[in-house]
Design an enzyme around this catalytic site. Structure first.
Site, PDB file in Angstrom:
ATOM      1  N   THR A   1       8.685   7.911 -13.706  1.00 31.59           N
ATOM      2  CA  THR A   1       9.084   7.508 -12.355  1.00 31.59           C
ATOM      3  C   THR A   1       8.151   6.415 -11.832  1.00 31.59           C
ATOM      4  O   THR A   1       8.595   5.441 -11.211  1.00 31.59           O
ATOM      5  CB  THR A   1       9.081   8.739 -11.427  1.00 31.59           C
ATOM      6  OG1 THR A   1       9.999   9.690 -11.968  1.00 31.59           O
ATOM      7  CG2 THR A   1       9.489   8.393 -10.012  1.00 31.59           C
TER       8      THR A   1
ATOM      9  N   ASP B   1       0.860  -1.185   0.000  1.00 32.18           N
ATOM     10  CA  ASP B   1       0.000   0.000   0.000  1.00 32.18           C
ATOM     11  C   ASP B   1       0.892   1.229   0.000  1.00 32.18           C
ATOM     12  O   ASP B   1       1.053   1.899   1.021  1.00 32.18           O
ATOM     13  CB  ASP B   1      -0.908  -0.049   1.238  1.00 32.18           C
ATOM     14  CG  ASP B   1      -2.018   0.981   1.175  1.00 32.18           C
ATOM     15  OD1 ASP B   1      -2.198   1.611   0.119  1.00 32.18           O
ATOM     16  OD2 ASP B   1      -2.711   1.148   2.195  1.00 32.18           O
TER      17      ASP B   1
ATOM     18  N   LYS C   1       0.669   3.771  -2.407  1.00 35.80           N
ATOM     19  CA  LYS C   1      -0.054   4.935  -2.953  1.00 35.80           C
ATOM     20  C   LYS C   1       0.870   5.819  -3.788  1.00 35.80           C
ATOM     21  O   LYS C   1       1.091   6.998  -3.474  1.00 35.80           O
ATOM     22  CB  LYS C   1      -0.703   5.739  -1.825  1.00 35.80           C
ATOM     23  CG  LYS C   1      -1.786   4.967  -1.079  1.00 35.80           C
ATOM     24  CD  LYS C   1      -2.587   5.853  -0.150  1.00 35.80           C
ATOM     25  CE  LYS C   1      -3.684   5.102   0.573  1.00 35.80           C
ATOM     26  NZ  LYS C   1      -3.205   4.172   1.606  1.00 35.80           N
TER      27      LYS C   1
HETATM   28  O1  C5P Z   1      -6.835  -1.224  11.845  1.00 37.93           O
HETATM   29  P1  C5P Z   1      -7.763  -1.026  10.703  1.00 37.93           P
HETATM   30  O2  C5P Z   1      -8.604  -2.254  10.378  1.00 37.93           O
HETATM   31  O3  C5P Z   1      -8.599   0.221  10.811  1.00 37.93           O
HETATM   32  O4  C5P Z   1      -6.780  -0.843   9.464  1.00 37.93           O
HETATM   33  C1  C5P Z   1      -7.241  -0.566   8.181  1.00 37.93           C
HETATM   34  C2  C5P Z   1      -6.105  -0.477   7.220  1.00 37.93           C
HETATM   35  O5  C5P Z   1      -6.615  -0.038   5.963  1.00 37.93           O
HETATM   36  C3  C5P Z   1      -5.013   0.505   7.607  1.00 37.93           C
HETATM   37  O6  C5P Z   1      -3.781  -0.021   7.107  1.00 37.93           O
HETATM   38  C4  C5P Z   1      -5.405   1.768   6.872  1.00 37.93           C
HETATM   39  O7  C5P Z   1      -4.301   2.558   6.540  1.00 37.93           O
HETATM   40  C5  C5P Z   1      -6.000   1.204   5.603  1.00 37.93           C
HETATM   41  N1  C5P Z   1      -6.934   2.074   4.925  1.00 37.93           N
HETATM   42  C6  C5P Z   1      -8.065   2.598   5.540  1.00 37.93           C
HETATM   43  N2  C5P Z   1      -8.913   3.405   4.845  1.00 37.93           N
HETATM   44  C7  C5P Z   1      -8.650   3.697   3.590  1.00 37.93           C
HETATM   45  C8  C5P Z   1      -7.531   3.180   2.949  1.00 37.93           C
HETATM   46  C9  C5P Z   1      -6.679   2.367   3.660  1.00 37.93           C
HETATM   47  O8  C5P Z   1      -8.324   2.323   6.697  1.00 37.93           O
HETATM   48  N3  C5P Z   1      -9.496   4.441   2.903  1.00 37.93           N
END
Ligand code: C5P
Length: 234
Positions: A71, A62, A64
């Site tokens: 690049t 992840d 992003k």
């Molecule tokens: O601990 P939790 O279940 O909230 O973690 C969710 C994961 O998904 C984290 O790594 C967070 O960065 C990621 N994430 C999110 N919402 C988004 C995109 C990614 O919670 N929109």
């Protein structure tokens, strides 16, 4: 058909490779798919991602990405060599095109992040956009589909509206998942694993409900069982 276990992606939001290794060992064969984000990636997590892939696990990086096309292209080629399964990029047309071209046939799949879920309409206006979040999500999802991006990261609520727009060819990968009774933490819009699958999500990203559980393996197994039940009814 995707194996229900492969639909659960556990977010290794942990500070070190040692902590991540210990969590992966604890989860054993209950979990087959892991997400590595900024925190672990910039603390040795990219080599660890390669080790996980070599050990037969699937890895979602992840990262992003968003930069000029050349690049992004070179970066995606490097990620493909790590053996990752999913990589996120921001849903800008140049970035998505470069990533799709560079992923080649290596088995890496590109996921686009349409609008970060921490953004509301006011944040978009402050960033110079004359769109609501809903409009920009729909516009970028359609662009991602037309460019040949492999999937989208979206909330479970968005999954229900995006599925008709993007068809069945794109994977919808959904964070913000909380089993009934779990702490919501800082997540505002949450859904249970079963509700997210019913809404059209293909993969569920779960962090704290697994890695911060007293028994992470049992927590993961319960989520996989819930996914299996909901997927069978779809
Ligand atoms: O601990 P939790 O279940 O909230 O973690 C969710 C994961 O998904 C984290 O790594 C967070 O960065 C990621 N994430 C999110 N919402 C988004 C995109 C990614 O919670 N929109």
């Amino acid at each position: 058909m995707i194996d229900p276990r492969d639909r659960l992606i556990v977010a290794l939001d942990l500070p070190s490779v040692a902590a991540a290794e210990a969590m992966v060992a604890r989860l054993g064969d209950a979990v087959s798919f892991y997400k590595i984000g900024y925190q672990l990636a910039f603390a040795g997590g990219l080599s660890f991602a390669q080790e996980l892939a070599r050990a037969g696990r699937q890895v979602f990086l992840d990262l992003k990405l968003h930069d000029i096309g050349n690049t992004v292209h070179k970066g995606v080629e490097s990620v493909a060599r790590l053996g990752a399964t999913f990589l996120t990029v921001h849903a800008y047309p140049q970035t998505m095109k470069a990533a799709v071209e560079a992923r080649g046939q290596a088995g890496l799949r590109i996921l686009a992040v349409t609008v970060l879920t921490s953004y509301d309409d006011t944040d978009l206006a402050a960033a110079g956009y004359d769109f609501t979040v809903a409009e920009l999500v729909a516009e970028r999802a359609a662009q991602a589909r037309d460019i040949g991006v492999d999937g989208l990261v979206c909330s479970a609520e968005e999954a229900a509206t995006l599925r008709p727009l993007v068809g069945t060819g794109m994977a919808l990968v959904t964070p913000g998942i909380r089993p009934a009774g779990a702490e919501r933490g800082d997540q505002k819009r949450i859904m249970t694993p079963a509700a997210a699958i019913a809404a059209g999500a293909d993969y569920l990203v779960v962090g704290r409900p697994v890695v911060a559980a007293a028994d992470p393996k049992a927590a993961a197994q319960a989520i996989v069982a819930e996914i299996a039940g909901a997927a069978a009814q779809r």
